[in-house]
Design a protein around this motif. Sequence first.
Motif, PDB file in Angstrom:
ATOM      1  N   UNK A 200       0.832  -1.207   0.000  1.00 55.64           N
ATOM      2  CA  UNK A 200       0.000   0.000   0.000  1.00 55.64           C
ATOM      3  C   UNK A 200       0.869   1.260   0.000  1.00 55.64           C
ATOM      4  N   UNK A 201       1.899   1.263   0.829  1.00 58.11           N
ATOM      5  CA  UNK A 201       2.811   2.411   0.880  1.00 58.11           C
ATOM      6  C   UNK A 201       3.499   2.629  -0.467  1.00 58.11           C
ATOM      7  N   UNK A 202       3.976   1.550  -1.068  1.00 57.98           N
ATOM      8  CA  UNK A 202       4.681   1.650  -2.354  1.00 57.98           C
ATOM      9  C   UNK A 202       3.758   2.139  -3.451  1.00 57.98           C
ATOM     10  N   UNK A 203       2.524   1.641  -3.465  1.00 62.06           N
ATOM     11  CA  UNK A 203       1.555   2.040  -4.485  1.00 62.06           C
ATOM     12  C   UNK A 203       1.168   3.509  -4.332  1.00 62.06           C
ATOM     13  N   UNK A 204       0.924   3.924  -3.101  1.00 60.48           N
ATOM     14  CA  UNK A 204       0.539   5.317  -2.851  1.00 60.48           C
ATOM     15  C   UNK A 204       1.656   6.272  -3.224  1.00 60.48           C
ATOM     16  N   UNK A 205       2.885   5.921  -2.863  1.00 59.68           N
ATOM     17  CA  UNK A 205       4.033   6.780  -3.189  1.00 59.68           C
ATOM     18  C   UNK A 205       4.192   6.923  -4.703  1.00 59.68           C
ATOM     19  N   UNK A 206       4.060   5.818  -5.421  1.00 55.73           N
ATOM     20  CA  UNK A 206       4.189   5.861  -6.874  1.00 55.73           C
ATOM     21  C   UNK A 206       3.106   6.739  -7.491  1.00 55.73           C
ATOM     22  N   UNK A 207       1.886   6.628  -6.975  1.00 54.92           N
ATOM     23  CA  UNK A 207       0.777   7.420  -7.504  1.00 54.92           C
ATOM     24  C   UNK A 207       1.003   8.909  -7.258  1.00 54.92           C
ATOM     25  N   UNK A 208       1.431   9.249  -6.057  1.00 59.18           N
ATOM     26  CA  UNK A 208       1.670  10.657  -5.705  1.00 59.18           C
ATOM     27  C   UNK A 208       2.791  11.261  -6.547  1.00 59.18           C
ATOM     28  N   UNK A 209       3.832  10.450  -6.799  1.00 62.07           N
ATOM     29  CA  UNK A 209       5.000  10.943  -7.512  1.00 62.07           C
ATOM     30  C   UNK A 209       4.905  10.739  -9.025  1.00 62.07           C
TER      31      UNK A 209
END
Length: 227
Positions: free
Chosen positions: A170-179
């Motif tokens: 979840x953390x990795x997916x959210x970070x990728x989406x934000x960036x």
Amino acid sequence: MEYTVMMPAAGSGQRMGAGYNKLFLKLEGKPILAHTLGVFEGDSACKGIILAVKPDERSVIESMLEQFAITKVTAMVDGGGERQNSVAACIRAYDGDGVVLVHDAARPFIRRAVINELVKVAAEHGAAIAGVRAKDTMKFASAGVVEETVDRDMLWIIQTPQAFRYALLQEASTRAEVEGFLGTDESMLVERLGYSVRIVESTYDNVKMTTQEDLVFGEILLKSSRI
């Protein structure tokens, strides 16, 4: 050890030349998607399946689930334009914890022993991916000219499932989406956070059904499994 599997199934048949979702193509009279779902349906450790689908294919897939007695699909979400978007939609639809798997819907020949090992390693270390060792000589080339012969002992051909502790994925997916980062697989998203990803050795027959040749190979695998 229990797990939930997230499965992007909103692809197309472009490389297969089908003109429609390749997951509806049949191997011995049964859709590829039904074969893949059946692996997890029959695994007592699988507590649920989240599918990312095209909205206009939802009713077709619902009928397929009923026809082939697939009962573990707990949610169907709308898939996105890219695989990563579809997986992100599955992640948002999940309200549990523990270990989750991401698996290509077009890989119907994954073995349960590999799944079980992936879950075990991910639970202990956070992230684990299926892969097989490169068998051929590997060259690094630029513009068609060989620059280096790469040590194949260090190279792996990566497959799915890919297994993660849910909070990490979840953390990795959210970070990728934000960036605005688009990766080639979920492992890449986790790697860029600085986490180590373990490889679990899989089998060479865990083939992704992508071309007509793959379908021929798939038919052979199904026949040989009954010998």
